[in-house]
Design a protein around this motif. Structure first.
Motif, PDB file in Angstrom:
ATOM      1  N   HIS A   7      95.771  53.065 173.712  1.00 25.36           N
ATOM      2  CA  HIS A   7      94.878  53.084 174.899  1.00 25.36           C
ATOM      3  C   HIS A   7      94.743  54.450 175.640  1.00 25.36           C
ATOM      4  CE1 HIS A   7      94.359  48.740 175.989  1.00 25.36           C
ATOM      5  NE2 HIS A   7      95.697  48.413 175.708  1.00 25.36           N
TER       6      HIS A   7
ATOM      7  N   HIS B  83      97.962  45.875 183.690  1.00 26.04           N
ATOM      8  CA  HIS B  83      97.560  46.688 182.659  1.00 26.04           C
ATOM      9  C   HIS B  83      96.012  46.356 182.421  1.00 26.04           C
ATOM     10  CE1 HIS B  83      97.348  47.931 178.562  1.00 26.04           C
ATOM     11  NE2 HIS B  83      97.182  46.990 177.933  1.00 26.04           N
TER      12      HIS B  83
ATOM     13  N   HIS C  86     101.451  51.093 172.012  1.00 24.79           N
ATOM     14  CA  HIS C  86     100.189  50.248 173.073  1.00 24.79           C
ATOM     15  C   HIS C  86      99.918  51.517 174.017  1.00 24.79           C
ATOM     16  CE1 HIS C  86      99.723  47.413 176.198  1.00 24.79           C
ATOM     17  NE2 HIS C  86      98.482  47.243 175.371  1.00 24.79           N
TER      18      HIS C  86
ATOM     19  N   HIS D 147      90.626  43.335 175.275  1.00 23.55           N
ATOM     20  CA  HIS D 147      90.531  43.864 176.741  1.00 23.55           C
ATOM     21  C   HIS D 147      89.128  43.666 177.401  1.00 23.55           C
ATOM     22  CE1 HIS D 147      94.532  45.770 177.969  1.00 23.55           C
ATOM     23  NE2 HIS D 147      94.688  45.793 176.794  1.00 23.55           N
TER      24      HIS D 147
ATOM     25  N   HIS E 253      92.332  44.783 169.723  1.00 19.07           N
ATOM     26  CA  HIS E 253      93.193  44.944 170.915  1.00 19.07           C
ATOM     27  C   HIS E 253      92.313  45.531 172.148  1.00 19.07           C
ATOM     28  CE1 HIS E 253      96.469  44.555 173.868  1.00 19.07           C
ATOM     29  NE2 HIS E 253      96.271  45.622 174.149  1.00 19.07           N
TER      30      HIS E 253
HETATM   31 ZN   LIG Z   1      96.510  46.538 176.072  1.00 17.42          ZN
END
Ligand SMILES: [Zn+2]
Length: 384
Positions: free
Chosen positions: A118, A331, A114, A154, A149
């Motif tokens: 990112h 996050h 993850h 996001h 994602h």
């Molecule tokens: Zn994320």
């Protein structure tokens, strides 16, 4: 107008972390999804978080504790798989190692890939890619993960029709805007069970469908080419070799399939409950896609706060294992910061929200979050 800072970079696929608009090339129409651009709250929040890193002489990425965690979890995964395939002799040894493998896989999914995908793991691009490839080792394409994602989820959290994390088709109703069918009244019972099949569906159906159709729902995805295409194919071959080809050389098919389903169920349950309890909750807002290219009602930062929920903020062990994803608010506001910093950033976010009168959702424990999610499933399954 708010600009991106080093601490709050654009999600990996190029969309902004904040107040810019995006053009979505949808299958049937061209649509603009955009946010209001004026936001003193977001400016001040970024300034305070920036100040935290400067005052403490810390870097938002490349944290030593993250390197150590990566070593621990990858070693855990390798030992579990290796002992399971080459050493286990009795059924109880297989059961323990299968459980251990499923937990290690969930650890990679939540805590390592993850951050890598990112680009919040490191300033080093290759290190981010290596950690992001952790998703492929689990049988989930990191290329597609970044599309769904980083970009869709996001950028447009809980926006119905764009965020595919809240779209599971007719199978369940996760948002008030979605059509209700009679069987949804049972979804609070059957959906948590189906979560155990999440990664199995990913392995055999979802990734292949998205790649073949070249789209995630209505959103057209760029076809992987060159290095991306190589990594997609290499990742799939590696996963199927580890999960099936090597084990089938040494063990009967029914044992291999049983262990595969067991470990996948553990991974699927962890991933589902951790990600669903951040957004599919009574505490979170669900937003309709505005007509005629009108901006969404809130600025980007306020939108993230209204659609996201934190839980178990004082549970250090859980925070370690699930990659700080009990701090989903932090996050979502700062996807470019490594998750090990979220517990320290959370009080800054909370205080700034209180000062500016912005909603900040937090539940006391993981159990409370799961209960709230199940309640939401029940609520969405009732007749209006
Ligand atoms: Zn994320």
């Amino acid at each position: 107008m708010i600009v991106n800072t080093k601490l709050n970079p654009a999600p990996a696929s190029g969309n902004a972390s904040g107040n810019v608009e995006s053009n979505f090339s949808l299958a049937n129409r061209h649509l603009k999804v955009k946010y209001d651009r004026t936001d003193n709250f977001h400016q001040e929040l970024k300034r305070r978080v920036d100040e935290y890193f400067q005052t403490n002489g810390l870097s938002p990425k490349d944290a030593p504790q993250m390197y150590l965690k990566t070593l621990i979890i990858f070693t855990w995964f390798t030992l579990s798989w290796g002992l399971l395939v080459f050493a286990a002799q009795t059924w109880w040894q297989v059961a323990i190692l299968c459980f251990s493998l499923g937990m290690a896989m969930a650890g990679i999914g939540l805590s390592i890939q993850h951050d890598g995908n990112h680009k919040s793991y490191s300033d080093n691009t290759i290190l981010n890619q290596v950690c992001g490839f952790g998703a492929d080792i689990l049988g989930v394409s990191s290329y597609l993960w970044k599309q769904q994602h980083n970009l869709l989820h996001h950028s447009y959290t809980n926006v119905c029709g764009v965020d595919h994390d809240i779209n599971m088709g007719a199978l369940c109703r996760l948002a008030p805007q979605q059509k209700r069918y009679w069987f949804h009244r049972f979804q609070h019972i059957y959906l948590p069970i189906l979560y155990s099949l999440l990664v199995v569906a990913w392995h055999f159906y979802r990734d292949f469908k998205d790649l073949l159709l070249g789209s995630i729902g209505e959103y057209k995805i760029p076809r992987p080419q060159g290095k991306d295409l190589f990594l997609v194919i290499f990742g799939k071959l590696l996963f199927f070799t580890l999960a099936f080809v090597i084990p089938l050389w040494l063990h009967p098919a029914w044992q291999v399939i049983s262990v595969y389903l067991g470990a996948s169920a553990i991974t699927g349950l962890w991933l589902s409950f951790v990600f669903q309890t951040a957004h599919c909750m009574p505490e979170a807002e669900f937003v309709s896609l505005p007509e005629d290219a009108q901006p969404l009602a809130n600025t980007w930062a306020v939108h993230q706060l209204e659609t996201t929920v934190d839980f178990a903020p004082h549970n250090a062990l859980l925070t370690w294992y699930i990659g700080g994803l009990n701090y989903q608010v932090e996050h979502h506001l700062f996807p470019g910061i490594c998750h090990v910093h979220y517990p320290a950033i959370a009080p800054i976010v909370q205080a700034t929200c209180a000062e500016y009168g912005v909603k900040y959702n937090v539940l006391p424990s993981f159990t409370a979050a799961i209960k709230s999610h199940i309640h939401w499933l029940w609520l969405m399954g009732q007749e209006a």
